[in-house]
Design a protein around this motif. Structure first.
Motif, PDB file in Angstrom:
ATOM      1  N   TRP A   1     -20.892 -26.313  58.145  1.00 45.66           N
ATOM      2  CA  TRP A   1     -21.805 -26.002  57.135  1.00 45.66           C
ATOM      3  C   TRP A   1     -23.485 -26.181  57.429  1.00 45.66           C
ATOM      4  O   TRP A   1     -24.311 -25.386  57.153  1.00 45.66           O
ATOM      5  CB  TRP A   1     -21.483 -26.463  55.736  1.00 45.66           C
ATOM      6  CG  TRP A   1     -20.566 -25.818  54.955  1.00 45.66           C
ATOM      7  CD1 TRP A   1     -19.343 -26.192  54.345  1.00 45.66           C
ATOM      8  CD2 TRP A   1     -20.715 -24.394  54.494  1.00 45.66           C
ATOM      9  NE1 TRP A   1     -18.584 -24.964  53.725  1.00 45.66           N
ATOM     10  CE2 TRP A   1     -19.496 -23.984  53.700  1.00 45.66           C
ATOM     11  CE3 TRP A   1     -21.771 -23.366  54.569  1.00 45.66           C
ATOM     12  CZ2 TRP A   1     -19.199 -22.661  53.302  1.00 45.66           C
ATOM     13  CZ3 TRP A   1     -21.527 -22.071  54.054  1.00 45.66           C
ATOM     14  CH2 TRP A   1     -20.360 -21.912  53.379  1.00 45.66           C
TER      15      TRP A   1
ATOM     16  N   LYS B   1     -10.740 -18.798  51.714  1.00 45.72           N
ATOM     17  CA  LYS B   1     -12.215 -18.797  51.616  1.00 45.72           C
ATOM     18  C   LYS B   1     -13.005 -17.527  52.505  1.00 45.72           C
ATOM     19  O   LYS B   1     -13.742 -16.867  51.917  1.00 45.72           O
ATOM     20  CB  LYS B   1     -12.770 -20.141  52.159  1.00 45.72           C
ATOM     21  CG  LYS B   1     -12.281 -21.408  51.224  1.00 45.72           C
ATOM     22  CD  LYS B   1     -13.051 -22.589  51.614  1.00 45.72           C
ATOM     23  CE  LYS B   1     -12.809 -23.956  50.766  1.00 45.72           C
ATOM     24  NZ  LYS B   1     -13.197 -24.988  51.490  1.00 45.72           N
ATOM     25  N   ALA B   2     -12.176 -17.380  53.676  1.00 43.83           N
ATOM     26  CA  ALA B   2     -12.734 -16.339  54.560  1.00 43.83           C
ATOM     27  C   ALA B   2     -12.657 -15.065  53.965  1.00 43.83           C
ATOM     28  O   ALA B   2     -13.376 -14.053  53.985  1.00 43.83           O
ATOM     29  CB  ALA B   2     -12.026 -16.570  55.648  1.00 43.83           C
TER      30      ALA B   2
ATOM     31  N   GLN C   1     -24.129 -11.566  57.868  1.00 45.16           N
ATOM     32  CA  GLN C   1     -23.882 -12.214  56.248  1.00 45.16           C
ATOM     33  C   GLN C   1     -22.637 -12.867  56.165  1.00 45.16           C
ATOM     34  O   GLN C   1     -22.473 -13.674  55.260  1.00 45.16           O
ATOM     35  CB  GLN C   1     -24.011 -11.085  55.387  1.00 45.16           C
ATOM     36  CG  GLN C   1     -25.236 -10.330  55.492  1.00 45.16           C
ATOM     37  CD  GLN C   1     -25.318  -9.431  54.362  1.00 45.16           C
ATOM     38  OE1 GLN C   1     -25.324  -9.438  53.177  1.00 45.16           O
ATOM     39  NE2 GLN C   1     -25.407  -7.902  54.783  1.00 45.16           N
ATOM     40  N   LEU C   2     -21.743 -12.860  57.023  1.00 49.23           N
ATOM     41  CA  LEU C   2     -20.380 -13.609  57.014  1.00 49.23           C
ATOM     42  C   LEU C   2     -20.515 -15.043  57.747  1.00 49.23           C
ATOM     43  O   LEU C   2     -19.796 -15.374  58.527  1.00 49.23           O
ATOM     44  CB  LEU C   2     -19.383 -12.594  57.526  1.00 49.23           C
ATOM     45  CG  LEU C   2     -18.984 -11.494  56.825  1.00 49.23           C
ATOM     46  CD1 LEU C   2     -17.967 -10.486  57.695  1.00 49.23           C
ATOM     47  CD2 LEU C   2     -18.694 -11.491  55.491  1.00 49.23           C
ATOM     48  N   LYS C   3     -21.284 -15.937  57.021  1.00 49.55           N
ATOM     49  CA  LYS C   3     -21.320 -17.471  57.416  1.00 49.55           C
ATOM     50  C   LYS C   3     -20.051 -18.130  57.576  1.00 49.55           C
ATOM     51  O   LYS C   3     -19.898 -18.697  58.502  1.00 49.55           O
ATOM     52  CB  LYS C   3     -22.290 -18.070  56.495  1.00 49.55           C
ATOM     53  CG  LYS C   3     -23.530 -17.415  56.277  1.00 49.55           C
ATOM     54  CD  LYS C   3     -24.484 -17.035  57.503  1.00 49.55           C
ATOM     55  CE  LYS C   3     -25.587 -16.359  57.138  1.00 49.55           C
ATOM     56  NZ  LYS C   3     -26.640 -15.899  58.392  1.00 49.55           N
ATOM     57  N   TYR C   4     -19.105 -17.987  56.675  1.00 50.11           N
ATOM     58  CA  TYR C   4     -17.909 -18.659  56.558  1.00 50.11           C
ATOM     59  C   TYR C   4     -17.003 -18.290  57.842  1.00 50.11           C
ATOM     60  O   TYR C   4     -16.390 -18.980  58.901  1.00 50.11           O
ATOM     61  CB  TYR C   4     -17.223 -18.802  55.340  1.00 50.11           C
ATOM     62  CG  TYR C   4     -16.023 -19.765  55.563  1.00 50.11           C
ATOM     63  CD1 TYR C   4     -16.394 -21.139  55.318  1.00 50.11           C
ATOM     64  CD2 TYR C   4     -14.749 -19.471  55.426  1.00 50.11           C
ATOM     65  CE1 TYR C   4     -15.395 -22.100  55.314  1.00 50.11           C
ATOM     66  CE2 TYR C   4     -13.665 -20.148  55.471  1.00 50.11           C
ATOM     67  CZ  TYR C   4     -14.094 -21.879  55.377  1.00 50.11           C
ATOM     68  OH  TYR C   4     -12.830 -22.670  55.497  1.00 50.11           O
TER      69      TYR C   4
ATOM     70  N   GLU D   1     -14.977 -14.492  50.985  1.00 51.61           N
ATOM     71  CA  GLU D   1     -16.563 -14.374  51.262  1.00 51.61           C
ATOM     72  C   GLU D   1     -16.493 -12.732  52.002  1.00 51.61           C
ATOM     73  O   GLU D   1     -17.514 -11.988  51.278  1.00 51.61           O
ATOM     74  CB  GLU D   1     -16.667 -15.150  52.528  1.00 51.61           C
ATOM     75  CG  GLU D   1     -18.226 -14.789  53.155  1.00 51.61           C
ATOM     76  CD  GLU D   1     -18.284 -15.482  54.428  1.00 51.61           C
ATOM     77  OE1 GLU D   1     -19.571 -16.265  54.662  1.00 51.61           O
ATOM     78  OE2 GLU D   1     -17.537 -15.214  55.425  1.00 51.61           O
TER      79      GLU D   1
ATOM     80  N   TYR E   1     -10.273  -8.571  55.520  1.00 53.59           N
ATOM     81  CA  TYR E   1     -10.704  -7.658  54.485  1.00 53.59           C
ATOM     82  C   TYR E   1      -9.519  -6.780  53.798  1.00 53.59           C
ATOM     83  O   TYR E   1      -9.307  -6.448  52.637  1.00 53.59           O
ATOM     84  CB  TYR E   1     -11.843  -7.043  54.830  1.00 53.59           C
ATOM     85  CG  TYR E   1     -12.317  -6.062  53.883  1.00 53.59           C
ATOM     86  CD1 TYR E   1     -12.709  -6.417  52.596  1.00 53.59           C
ATOM     87  CD2 TYR E   1     -12.536  -4.597  54.395  1.00 53.59           C
ATOM     88  CE1 TYR E   1     -13.317  -5.444  51.504  1.00 53.59           C
ATOM     89  CE2 TYR E   1     -13.197  -3.584  53.315  1.00 53.59           C
ATOM     90  CZ  TYR E   1     -13.370  -4.222  51.973  1.00 53.59           C
ATOM     91  OH  TYR E   1     -13.784  -3.309  50.956  1.00 53.59           O
TER      92      TYR E   1
ATOM     93  N   GLN F   1     -16.188 -10.327  48.919  1.00 55.03           N
ATOM     94  CA  GLN F   1     -17.184 -10.138  48.028  1.00 55.03           C
ATOM     95  C   GLN F   1     -18.598  -9.220  48.529  1.00 55.03           C
ATOM     96  O   GLN F   1     -19.085  -8.541  47.853  1.00 55.03           O
ATOM     97  CB  GLN F   1     -17.595 -11.495  47.506  1.00 55.03           C
ATOM     98  CG  GLN F   1     -16.776 -12.327  46.578  1.00 55.03           C
ATOM     99  CD  GLN F   1     -17.244 -13.751  46.273  1.00 55.03           C
ATOM    100  OE1 GLN F   1     -17.679 -14.363  46.941  1.00 55.03           O
ATOM    101  NE2 GLN F   1     -16.696 -14.235  45.221  1.00 55.03           N
ATOM    102  N   LEU F   2     -18.575  -9.501  50.046  1.00 60.88           N
ATOM    103  CA  LEU F   2     -19.835  -8.541  50.407  1.00 60.88           C
ATOM    104  C   LEU F   2     -19.465  -7.473  50.558  1.00 60.88           C
ATOM    105  O   LEU F   2     -20.461  -6.547  50.196  1.00 60.88           O
ATOM    106  CB  LEU F   2     -19.983  -9.387  51.779  1.00 60.88           C
ATOM    107  CG  LEU F   2     -20.972  -8.912  52.704  1.00 60.88           C
ATOM    108  CD1 LEU F   2     -22.470  -8.736  52.335  1.00 60.88           C
ATOM    109  CD2 LEU F   2     -20.830  -9.138  54.343  1.00 60.88           C
TER     110      LEU F   2
END
Length: 510
Positions: free
Chosen positions: A428, A337-338, A359-362, A341, A470, A344-345
């Motif tokens: 969340w 999930k991390a 913008q990296l909430k998770y 995220e 990343y 995709q960003l």
């Protein structure tokens, strides 16, 4: 701890048993009988409750005891009356209603020496000096603007770390992430503090990093003098004083050299832009101008502040990066999930920049969860009450040593759902943060003695973890499963992972 002090306890009994110990204790008990002290386990003569702290780590032993005796627990550790706080509710009452009373610091034996006689903000007693130095830290060294000014340093050092991992990935060489994370944080702090550039791998820097590691270990090592102050002389016999003196002299010599070099540079040309100053230049400038402080800033004070910057600034960041990656490798769903995220960003960009982090909430939830599970200093920095007060209906005497158990608070069932699981999704819909305003998550403390360096550490941790996720796919070495990842903790004032985190990295295909 018990094994390390057993021989000294025998000596203590032989020397002091006949010196009116029981008379003193009888008087103490009669005075205590009029107070309503917090509950706690039964203590035995002389050593109190030390025999009940024989677990793998002090914070876990205290957590186990608190589950039996309550969120506010009273212990006698040797000759030291001690309070252990193990819940968000109790922490809230202390920090909101009694913060001033709980703002003292006990004079811990090793920390007093290493911090230049308690000249650091972490270990200085509450008073005028502490207020003045903390003001300098907050306004001059760790302000939001100054932290932003160091963005280029963080970016350069994270890129250097990524390049090293890339070289390992080309040959499927196992990556020692623990070593790289500590090197990353040390290099960032070194550049910020001293202005040094380069790769941070020169012999002098590596030697200094080893000295800091030894200092951190000495301050976290169980010390008989901290529970029996009258037995401090034993440290001359067991070799501790010699180790402390050597480490202190090494740190002092290194700082003297750095300060002399900065003074020589300053004499050659004045700094036109204060924003370009490193921390040593800033402290020397303040020292030179008596109008900037309400009291003289000596060289010893400057060195004490630098000890804080290095030991608190580098160790906590490195430990958090490694515990975060260790939990992610043990929890593949959270890892995916991390990674999804951040990928995709970024959408194919070369790297994650600090401007991308909001913008990296998770990712932020993952790091919060790692801090809940593995606060860098599990008992924070011990406190000492400066006056008597009442907490939770119990009487707390002055001069009581206080442990705020951040591990126990982070696993408090009344505050957290599924507290034993690594579950970033719990954040969340939650506003809970780690900056000292939500008492169920206080890895950096709270109140006036909360850690002022959290704003310095947070962007480095987030930037490092974001780029690790990343740029690479991560897996365990051949033959290992997630159940084989050793999560034992090493001794120290900051809790590191005992076994290095060694993983295999693969470059993300374009």
């Amino acid at each position: 701890m018990v094994s390390q002090i057993s021989a000294a306890l025998i000596t203590f009994v032989l020397l002091f048993f006949l010196r009116k110990i029981f008379v003193i204790k009888k008087k103490g008990r009669s005075a205590e009988s009029t107070k309503k002290l917090p509950p706690g386990p039964k203590k035995i003569p002389i050593i109190g409750n030390l025999h009940q702290l024989a677990g793998k780590s002090l914070h876990h032993s205290l957590h186990q005891l608190s589950q039996q005796y309550g969120e506010i627990m009273s212990l006698q550790l040797g000759s030291i009356p001690t309070l252990v706080v193990s819940s968000a509710d109790a922490a809230r009452e202390i920090f909101r209603d009694h913060d001033l009373v709980f703002s003292g610091r006990p004079p811990l034996y090793a920390a007093t020496k290493i911090s230049f006689n308690c000249s650091s903000t972490s270990f200085a007693p509450y008073g005028e000096y502490w207020r003045e130095v903390r003001k300098i830290l907050v306004t001059e060294l760790l302000s939001t603007k100054r932290v932003q000014d160091f963005e280029a340093v963080r970016d350069a050092e994270v890129c250097r770390m990524i390049d090293r991992i890339t070289a390992c990935s080309a040959t499927s060489t196992v990556v020692d992430l623990s070593s790289l994370a500590l090197s990353l944080s040390n290099n960032v702090v070194r550049c910020v503090a001293f202005g040094n550039k380069g790769d941070g791998d020169d012999d002098e820097t590596m030697k200094f990093n080893e000295i800091l590691h030894q200092a951190q270990h000495l301050m976290g090592e169980p010390n008989l003098a901290d529970v029996f102050p009258r037995l401090a002389w034993i440290n001359k016999v067991n070799g501790l004083d010699a180790r402390l003196e050597k480490t202190f002299k090494d740190i002092d010599s290194f700082f003297n050299k750095v300060m002399e070099e900065h003074l020589a540079e300053h004499s050659r040309h004045e700094h036109d832009e204060e924003d370009e100053e490193d921390i040593v230049h800033t402290l020397l400038r303040i020292q030179k101008d008596p109008n900037q402080t309400s009291m003289p800033l000596t060289n010893q004070h400057i060195k004490g502040v630098l000890v804080d910057v290095f030991i608190a600034g580098s160790d906590t960041s490195a430990a958090t990066i490694i515990w975060t990656m260790a939990e992610l490798i043990k929890n593949p769903n959270a890892m995916r999930k991390a990674q999804l995220e951040v990928r995709q960003l970024m959408n194919g960009k070369e790297k994650v920049s600090e401007s991308d982090l909001p913008q990296l909430k998770y990712l932020k939830m993952v790091i919060k969860e790692a801090l809940r599970f593995h606060p860098p200093a599990p008992l924070l920095v011990p406190r000492e009450t400066t006056d008597k007060c009442t907490v939770g209906g119990y009487d707390i005497p002055a001069k009581t040593r206080v442990f705020i158990n951040a591990v126990a608070i982070g696993r408090d069932r009344r505050a957290w759902e599924k507290p034993g699981e690594f579950w970033p999704e719990r954040f969340w819909e939650s506003e809970v943060d780690y900056r000292g305003n939500h008492y169920e998550l206080i890895p950096f403390g709270a109140g006036r003695r909360g850690c002022p360096g959290m704003n310095f550490a947070a962007p480095l941790v987030e930037l490092a973890v974001a780029n690790l996720l990343y740029r690479f796919e991560w897996r365990l070495p051949a033959g290992m499963g997630v159940e084989d990842v050793d999560m034992d903790e090493a001794f120290g004032i900051t809790i590191h992972k005992k076994a290095p985190l060694c993983l295999v990295a693969s470059i993300l295909p374009n």
